[in-house]
Scaffold this active site. Structure first.
Site, PDB file in Angstrom:
ATOM      1  N   CYS A  15      -1.321 -11.063 -15.134  1.00 25.43           N
ATOM      2  CA  CYS A  15      -2.704 -11.458 -15.442  1.00 25.43           C
ATOM      3  C   CYS A  15      -3.189 -12.543 -14.490  1.00 25.43           C
ATOM      4  O   CYS A  15      -2.405 -13.175 -13.787  1.00 25.43           O
ATOM      5  CB  CYS A  15      -2.813 -11.939 -16.891  1.00 25.43           C
ATOM      6  N   CYS A  18      -1.760 -15.880 -15.247  1.00 26.23           N
ATOM      7  CA  CYS A  18      -0.355 -15.939 -14.819  1.00 26.23           C
ATOM      8  C   CYS A  18      -0.275 -16.219 -13.322  1.00 26.23           C
ATOM      9  O   CYS A  18       0.590 -16.977 -12.864  1.00 26.23           O
ATOM     10  CB  CYS A  18       0.357 -14.622 -15.128  1.00 26.23           C
ATOM     11  N   ASP A 396     -28.447   0.448  15.181  1.00 22.58           N
ATOM     12  CA  ASP A 396     -28.407   0.605  16.626  1.00 22.58           C
ATOM     13  C   ASP A 396     -28.606   2.110  16.881  1.00 22.58           C
ATOM     14  O   ASP A 396     -28.197   2.932  16.061  1.00 22.58           O
ATOM     15  CB  ASP A 396     -27.046   0.137  17.147  1.00 22.58           C
TER      16      ASP A 396
END
Length: 717
Positions: A15, A18, A396
């Site tokens: 997690c 964690c 471009d």
């Protein structure tokens, strides 16, 4: 990268909190100078020294395993229901069911009822309490600490059943969150495993299988039919079709023959190939893609930065609110202590920021991984979000909207010069130029076998042309504007130039300070997909498309009109393109620039999002652009916009879900309707909604093509 930097792969990182705690623990090791934990890629970078044992000790609270970066990960693919923590969760559920059977038969206070619920709490909450009590001892308040307090409090006031339910649902929520993160990470692990670890290298007449780390530049690599290329290189013998989907996202095989580039991870489908290795394993295109995608997942997007800041103040605020709910009514109004302590515990549970913390990173990790699988390299959550907000896209022209392979269509001699002489002089000057138009002239001269003459004192004239001395005379070749500066063009020549430009051709003039010797017209074929792409972009909510080119206005307008471009700006030097991007940003907000990543670098860097085409094999594109379309194909642009808009929409939904559910649940405190049941269901429900909503971004390209119509109504996102 610093010489004392070390990279590791992680297993078991479960997690976001964690990851933060793991990082904090490593930082406390004396020999470590700095540390970065990349949660999305499950990767660790440290500056300094630390043994794997020290690192694993720092992550022991979450069962984190640490492996060297290049070591193959022998991670066992355990089915969801066979994982230890999930087995404990299911046993806990079984005891909860038995507990409620006792509850209805014997009553809430019966020893069998309390004992069974207590077993459910201890078994299902073992991992939770192990971390929660340690955090409490250190006065660290995260989600597990809040849940530990809530469960202990529920037991103290006699709500054993609801305490068991809180433990079970929290464990279930953690399991599902871990499952979703692992699914999202699969896009990275699949990339890592694309290229083989061993290559077949030819030494004389003997083929030897060696580790890719031991392969050297200029080694000859053998690729048989059905095998994957292990390294980047150049074909020196044989020809075959290679599937480059792993790099470009395009499954149509590409024919390779002598001199063609081969990428690591591509599949040889037909013939036998010998390839000269051109890059070390850490420099291959796929290695760069993996590195950039992982770095992208580590970068915090604006919405994630907001959530992180918000969560920093949100958790302490919830704890204060829970405390006030528990003690103020009994102290002020002599209300029931057990009733309001219960409500305070419910506030603590519902306030758990699980869903909020995970709302943004899961969506971003999933979207970036999805894009990488489809040959689109998005180099950070910030660029994903910026792309989702685009209003204007500037293109471009050469090599982006057109094929980028101009060809000479007309040679118009002026005076006594012949076509062959014009080609010879032009070729001699342009031999020193890198411009695409120069290449067209050289190719034409070679086909016509025009004589090559010696040119001296070559000088490029930026944005206009070039000059050189041939046989003692100074010649100029360039656009008509160059010759207007040198000496005014005769009216009849201007008319010829206008006619050629009106046909969509680019015209170059060859001459000296005093005379004009000829005109060379060049045309660059428009990409077949360019028109439909412009239409799709408008459907997706892009308000304006702009073509920027150094070409003359007449030619540019003809091409722009054919493509349905909103606005065309021509005769632009590189600095003019930069100024144009700034001007568009001032008037329209978010503006993207799409180019080849080599030319127009200032405009790409200044735009809100720089998008480079043909990232595969183009190091400059990979390094300079915010987004690289790995295939030299604009067709991936609408998909990129669609995915980004969808990701932005889902992130907003996630944050809305996470906060909305909490607010509604907290409002139930006022009439006293909030229960621990409702609190944990609200918390788990919000987390599930966020996770499942984010998983929608895992859908493949075909699904997202259908999303174009969906986004027509979301132009304001």
């Amino acid at each position: 990268m610093a010489s004392n930097a070390h990279i590791y792969r992680l297993q078991g990182l479960s997690c976001m909190n964690c990851a933060a705690k793991f990082e904090k623990n490593i930082r406390s090791i004396n020999t470590v100078e700095d540390v970065q934990v990349n949660f999305g890629a499950s990767k660790l970078k440290i500056n300094g020294e630390a043994t794997i044992e020290q690192l694993e000790k720092a992550g022991a609270f979450d069962g984190i395993k640490v492996l060297p970066d290049r070591q193959q990960q022998p991670e066992k693919k355990e089915p969801f229901w066979k994982k230890r923590e999930n087995i404990l969760t299911m046993i806990s559920l079984l005891f909860i069911i038995v507990g409620y059977l006792f509850y209805f038969q014997l009553g809430a206070k019966a020893p069998f009822t309390i004992g069974t619920f207590a077993l459910a709490i201890l078994i299902g909450g073992y991992d939770l309490f192990k971390v929660g009590f340690k955090n409490l001892a250190k006065l660290e308040f995260d989600m597990k600490t809040l849940m530990t307090i809530a469960v202990i409090g529920a037991a103290i006031i006699g709500e054993w059943g609801e305490g068991a339910i809180v433990v079970f649902l929290f464990a279930l929520s953690e399991a599902l969150e871990s499952y979703s993160i692992n699914k999202a990470r699969q896009s990275i692990s699949s990339l890592i495993n694309i290229a083989p670890n061993k290559a077949t290298i030819k030494h004389g007449n003997v083929n030897e299988e060696v580790n890719v780390e031991d392969v050297r530049i200029n080694d000859i690599m053998v690729i048989k039919p059905g095998e994957k290329a292990a390294m980047d290189g150049e074909v020196v013998k044989g020809e075959s079709s290679l599937n480059q989907a792993a790099i470009t996202g395009e499954s149509i095989p590409v024919h390779k023959t002598f001199g063609d580039e081969v990428f690591a991870g591509t599949i040889n489908q037909e013939g036998y190939l010998e390839v000269r290795v051109t890059k070390r394993v850490e420099d291959t295109t796929i290695a760069k893609i993996i590195h950039l995608v992982e770095e992208a997942q580590a970068e915090r997007a604006p919405s994630q930065q907001f959530v992180d800041k918000f969560a920093k103040y949100y958790t302490p605020a919830i704890m204060i609110i829970a405390l006030l709910v528990a003690i103020l009514p009994p102290l002020i109004a002599s209300a029931s202590w057990s009733e309001w302590v219960y409500l305070g515990l419910a506030v603590l549970v519902v306030g758990c920021p699980c869903a909020l913390v995970i709302s943004t990173p899961v969506a971003i990790v999933t979207a970036i991984g999805n894009a990488a699988r489809n040959g689109i390299l998005i180099k950070g959550g910030i660029h994903l979000e910026e792309t989702g907000r685009l209003n204007v896209i500037a293109f471009d022209k050469t090599g982006t909207l057109t094929e980028g392979k101009p060809e000479v269509t007309d040679i118009v001699p002026v005076g006594s010069f012949t076509e062959s002489e014009i080609l010879s002089i032009s070729r001699s000057i342009e031999a020193y130029s890198q411009h695409p138009l120069a290449s067209a002239i050289i190719q034409k001269a070679k086909r016509e076998k025009a004589k090559e003459m010696e040119a001296e004192n070559f000088q490029s004239i930026t944005g206009k042309g070039a000059k050189a001395v041939i046989s003692g005379e100074e010649f100029f070749i360039g656009n008509p504007a160059l010759f207007e500066e040198i000496s005014k063009l005769p009216v009849e020549i201007k008319q010829q130039i206008d006619e050629l430009q009106a046909a969509g051709k680019t015209v170059m003039v060859l001459g000296t300070n005093s005379d004009i010797y000829g005109l060379i017209a060049v045309a660059d074929k428009i990409r077949n997909s360019s028109f439909s792409i412009m239409k799709q972009l408008l459907q997706l909510g892009i308000k304006k498309t702009v073509m920027l080119t150094g070409d003359n206005k007449t030619t540019a307008v003809a091409i722009g009109k054919e493509l349905g471009i909103s606005e065309t700006r021509a005769d632009l030097l590189p600095e003019d393109k930069l100024d144009t991007i700034k001007e568009l940003q001032a008037s329209h907000g978010n503006v993207a620039m799409v180019g080849d990543g080599v030319n127009d670098a200032p405009a790409l860097a200044t735009s809100s999002v720089g998008i480079a085409m043909g990232g595969a094999g183009t190091d400059t594109a990979l390094e300079t652009a915010d987004i690289a379309l790995m295939a030299d194909d604009l067709e991936k642009l609408p998909y990129t916009i669609s995915l980004s808009r969808k990701a932005l929409h889902i992130i907003k939904q996630n944050i809305g879900f996470a906060l909305g559910v909490k607010i509604i649940a907290l409002l139930l405190v006022i009439p006293g309707w909030l229960t621990l049941w409702l609190a944990i269901i609200a918390d788990v429900g919000a987390t599930l909604l966020v996770v499942l909503n984010s998983m929608r971004l895992m859908n493949g390209k075909e699904k997202n093509k259908k999303d174009i119509s969906e986004h027509v109504s979301q132009q304001s996102i």
